[in-house]
Scaffold this active site. Structure first.
Site, PDB file in Angstrom:
ATOM      1  CB  THR A  16    -108.361  95.190 -94.204  1.00  0.00           C
ATOM      2  OG1 THR A  16    -109.209  96.286 -93.863  1.00  0.00           O
ATOM      3  CG2 THR A  16    -109.117  93.902 -93.982  1.00  0.00           C
ATOM      4  CE1 TYR A  50    -109.756  93.659 -97.682  1.00  0.00           C
ATOM      5  CE2 TYR A  50    -110.971  94.976 -99.273  1.00  0.00           C
ATOM      6  CZ  TYR A  50    -110.950  94.117 -98.190  1.00  0.00           C
ATOM      7  OH  TYR A  50    -112.127  93.732 -97.609  1.00  0.00           O
ATOM      8  CG  HIS A  96    -113.826  90.890 -93.165  1.00  0.00           C
ATOM      9  ND1 HIS A  96    -112.664  91.554 -93.474  1.00  0.00           N
ATOM     10  CD2 HIS A  96    -114.675  91.136 -94.199  1.00  0.00           C
ATOM     11  CE1 HIS A  96    -112.800  92.152 -94.653  1.00  0.00           C
ATOM     12  NE2 HIS A  96    -114.018  91.914 -95.100  1.00  0.00           N
ATOM     13  CB  SER A 143    -114.287  99.598 -98.982  1.00  0.00           C
ATOM     14  OG  SER A 143    -113.680  98.425 -99.487  1.00  0.00           O
ATOM     15  CE  LYS A 156    -113.055  96.376 -90.816  1.00  0.00           C
ATOM     16  NZ  LYS A 156    -113.225  95.020 -91.381  1.00  0.00           N
TER      17      LYS A 156
END
Length: 422
Positions: free
Chosen positions: A186, A160, A300, A136, A276
């Site tokens: 995402t 992100y 999520h 992540s 995603k």
């Protein structure tokens, strides 16, 4: 009359075999777990409430998470008989590379908060099992550290797009240089969901010590020992960008991200790119026009918009509409290898596990993640054999029925006309 005899000790010992005692407490604890739910129980005992609830909880009333798990329970399998499957092939090709199982490890933030080995344990376990690991943006181990922990395996990076775009661009470049083969963009976090367990626990990063925290930690001294004697908890890939943890977290949520950002990132990244957080068919179709390689149906993990669509329920329709044009994957609610088989049978090319992985991590570090993968793998193999299929490619929609629990209410023609008139 039953014939009686004097017990023969030799015959008794032929029937009884005493199990050798296991002196390794961690191994004994993890081997006692037969399901992911068992690992969850162990994790809850061993982890302070704030950290456990951060993993276990979801947004607001946690309706989306419960519905997602229930959707997998509401599956009816249709096995074939007299089709021997003495051995099964669980491997698959996903996004241009192999995976030994039809699942990989999802990106999770603050992972070292759950257990100090964090992403290093996840990446190492994934590499050993031959499945992909996803880091992540908000991971607590860096891109380079994950690469070192899984040098020969498949590493994916979840992105992100932050308010300071140059931070995200730098992460894309670093992931590419480190040999990560897939970028997971995402799109379902324009703002943070309302995770009420965290608010009630006074959860913060880094954790704030209160009287309640101390009381909760008393029976879990090993967690605090690990936390206090290992490197500082931080967003490892972002530590050179400046700003406090809180500022970086706030910066990661940006309601202005758009298709223009996708075009920029796509132009920077030479590997595979998947989106995603897709939750409807029109968005999936539009994404294909923008040249993405894959779509991850995801809400999520129920942590953003509560009452969002259940990915598993949406899966068959999406496969019918775009399954021939895109690699469709799914997450949210997976707690059993049979859940994974059901998703693949209905057209998913791959699945991603998040909480299941973290329960194992909290239960026993790297060994706990290994146990998670082992449990899911055993369940996958057993389910395939019972269905009478020898490979993942033999799974078909006919093997699964999604039983109906929640039925959408369609508006009447008159109601639709009245709405248009208004």
């Amino acid at each position: 009359m039953v014939k009686r005899q004097i017990p023969n000790p030799n015959e008794i010992f032929d029937l009884l075999h005493f199990k050798k005692p296991d002196l390794n407490a961690k191994h004994r604890r993890l081997q006692s777990a037969q399901t992911i739910w068992d690992l969850r129980k162990i994790a809850k005992r061993r982890t302070p409430a704030a950290a456990f609830d951060y993993t276990d909880g979801a947004a607001e009333g946690e309706i989306s998470l419960r519905r997602a798990r229930q959707a997998f329970r509401d599956v009816e399998f249709h096995p074939d008989i007299l089709r021997p499957a003495p051995s099964v092939d669980t491997s698959c090709q996903i996004l241009g590379g192999p995976s030994a199982m039809p699942f990989g490890i999802a990106p999770t933030g603050f992972t070292r908060l759950m257990q100090t080995e964090g992403e290093i344990a996840g990446a190492g376990a994934a590499g050993a099992a031959g499945i992909p690991f996803t880091l992540s943006t908000l991971g607590t181990s860096s891109i380079e550290e994950v690469r070192a922990a899984n040098p020969h395996g498949r590493n994916w990076f979840q992105l992100y797009v932050m308010r300071k775009r140059e931070i995200s661009y730098g992460l894309v470049e670093r992931a590419e240089q480190a040999g990560f083969d897939t970028l997971m963009f995402t799109v379902d976090t324009p703002v943070a969901g309302a995770r009420l367990r965290d608010r009630r626990n006074g959860f913060s990063i880094p954790p704030q010590i209160t009287a309640g925290t101390v009381l909760n930690a008393i029976p879990r001294p090993w967690w605090w020992f690990d936390f206090l004697t290992t490197p500082k908890l931080e967003f490892a890939s972002l530590k050179s960008t400046g700003g406090t943890v809180g500022e970086l977290l706030d910066s990661a949520m940006d309601p202005t991200i758009s298709y223009e950002d996708l075009e920029v990132i796509r132009s920077m990244w030479s590997g595979k790119i998947v989106i995603k957080g897709v939750q409807n068919i029109p968005d999936a179709k539009r994404l294909l026009d923008h040249g993405v390689d894959g779509i991850i149906l995801s809400n999520h993990g129920g942590r953003q918009l509560d009452r969002a669509p259940v990915p598993f329920r949406l899966l068959p329709e999406l496969v019918r509409e775009v399954g021939s044009e895109a690699t469709i994957m799914i997450d949210t609610g997976i707690m059993n290898g049979a859940d994974i088989i059901a998703a693949v049978a209905l057209g998913a090319k791959f699945t991603i596990i998040g909480r299941a992985y973290l329960y194992g991590l909290m239960a026993g570090g790297r060994a706990g993640v290994d146990r998670t993968i082992e449990i899911l793998s055993e369940e996958i193999v057993r389910t395939m054999k019972l269905l009478g299929v020898s490979s993942i490619n033999e799974l078909e929609p006919r093997h699964v029925t999604q039983l109906t629990r929640l039925t959408p209410v369609r508006p009447t023609v008159k109601a639709a006309a009245d709405a248009l008139a208004r």
